[in-house]
Design an enzyme around this catalytic site. Sequence first.
Site, short mmCIF file in Angstrom:
data_model
loop_
_atom_site.label_atom_id
_atom_site.label_comp_id
_atom_site.label_asym_id
_atom_site.label_seq_id
_atom_site.Cartn_x
_atom_site.Cartn_y
_atom_site.Cartn_z
N HIS A 201 0.82 -1.21 0.00
CA HIS A 201 0.00 0.00 0.00
C HIS A 201 0.86 1.26 0.00
O HIS A 201 1.89 1.33 0.68
CB HIS A 201 -0.89 0.01 1.24
CG HIS A 201 -1.68 1.27 1.43
ND1 HIS A 201 -2.60 1.73 0.51
CD2 HIS A 201 -1.68 2.19 2.44
CE1 HIS A 201 -3.14 2.85 0.93
NE2 HIS A 201 -2.60 3.17 2.10
N SER A 202 0.46 2.26 -0.79
CA SER A 202 1.02 3.61 -0.73
C SER A 202 2.55 3.60 -0.92
O SER A 202 3.04 3.16 -1.95
CB SER A 202 0.62 4.25 0.60
OG SER A 202 0.91 5.62 0.63
N TYR A 203 3.31 4.07 0.08
CA TYR A 203 4.77 4.10 -0.06
C TYR A 203 5.35 2.69 -0.17
O TYR A 203 6.49 2.50 -0.61
CB TYR A 203 5.40 4.84 1.12
CG TYR A 203 6.87 5.12 0.90
CD1 TYR A 203 7.27 6.15 0.06
CD2 TYR A 203 7.85 4.34 1.52
CE1 TYR A 203 8.62 6.39 -0.17
CE2 TYR A 203 9.20 4.60 1.30
CZ TYR A 203 9.58 5.62 0.45
OH TYR A 203 10.91 5.86 0.22
#
Length: 369
Positions: A201-203
Amino acid sequence: MAVFFKNKKKEVEEEFPNTLLGFGYEFSKDGKIQNVKTGEGFQFVAREGDLAYNQMHYEALGEVVTTEVYKLLESECQLKKAPVPYNSQGEEEGTFIFLSDDALSNPDKLLVLIHGSGVVRAGQWSRRLIINDSLKSGTQIPFIKEAQKEGYGIVVTNTNDNSRPGKGRIKGSQNPESHAHHVWNHYIHNAKARHVAIVAHSYGGCVVTSLFTQVKEEFRKRVFAVALTDSVHYLHEAGPFKGLVKVSKNWVCSPEPLDTPVKTHPGDITRVSAGVTVHEQTSWASFSSIFKFLRERLAAVKEDAEGTGKGDGRGRGEERKNLPTSKNERRENPPEGQQKGGAGDQGVNEKKSEEKEEKDEAKKMRMDT
């Protein structure tokens, strides 16, 4: 042991409980935080008119939530802690990840989970969702349980746990990228699974792209699918990442229905809608689609391996061989700030602004609860 936060406005330390019950909360049967007396959900205002105190109260509760999630990974998911660095003697010296009993022995498939940046730790997608919505939407527990049903071994990374007070950076976990590299070298590399899947997820997407450049040969041979949720990665050159792009999909924030194709930059990972417009909701919103994607990718890889003996054009049908195994060939990422320029640094250097924006956004979201 109490948790202390310094109130900068009043120049005093505030003391908070170190258990969920101490805060007057518990998790309901459906995984929602509720007041033990009234049954009401979390209330941000603990002291009227004192925003600084209320924010500290929220952050202290968040630290307790992290401990509670760790416990649930062990009790509900039957996972066990494994040290990082792999030869450390305790949590004061290092950090840890979570492994299923068959993580290293499962001969078929392995699932690796990577969260985003900020305050989240192993087993979490979003602290805000855990506190304000539920364990189901905010943790990785549903992903772990579903993967276990489908026969996966499990690796849960802890990429944000990078330092200890007074002792500096943790060896093998100096930053998210070095943490993932260490976990790959000392755990995933030694796992027997021929087929590895990653959900990030995300970073976590930046962590994956960095990892790909570090262990590219083995990654291409073993990783059959990468599912990203609103990843903030940036591929400054398409060519070096073709092997990653080929096996990946990114579910992003969009008002369009789930799985609707979303504009994708040439050479980037295919983007589809997560069906939601809130960043931290994308993982849970994409849950069913992600596992469908993993099943389809694995079936295609196995069918190709059986039909051609070559395996999806990545040597899937070949024995694992000529992989880097020496200490020199599998060096850890150096600490952040000492890495050389190049493709492997894109997740560290070129994404600093995105990471800052994400952390600023997370801080704002905590203030809004």
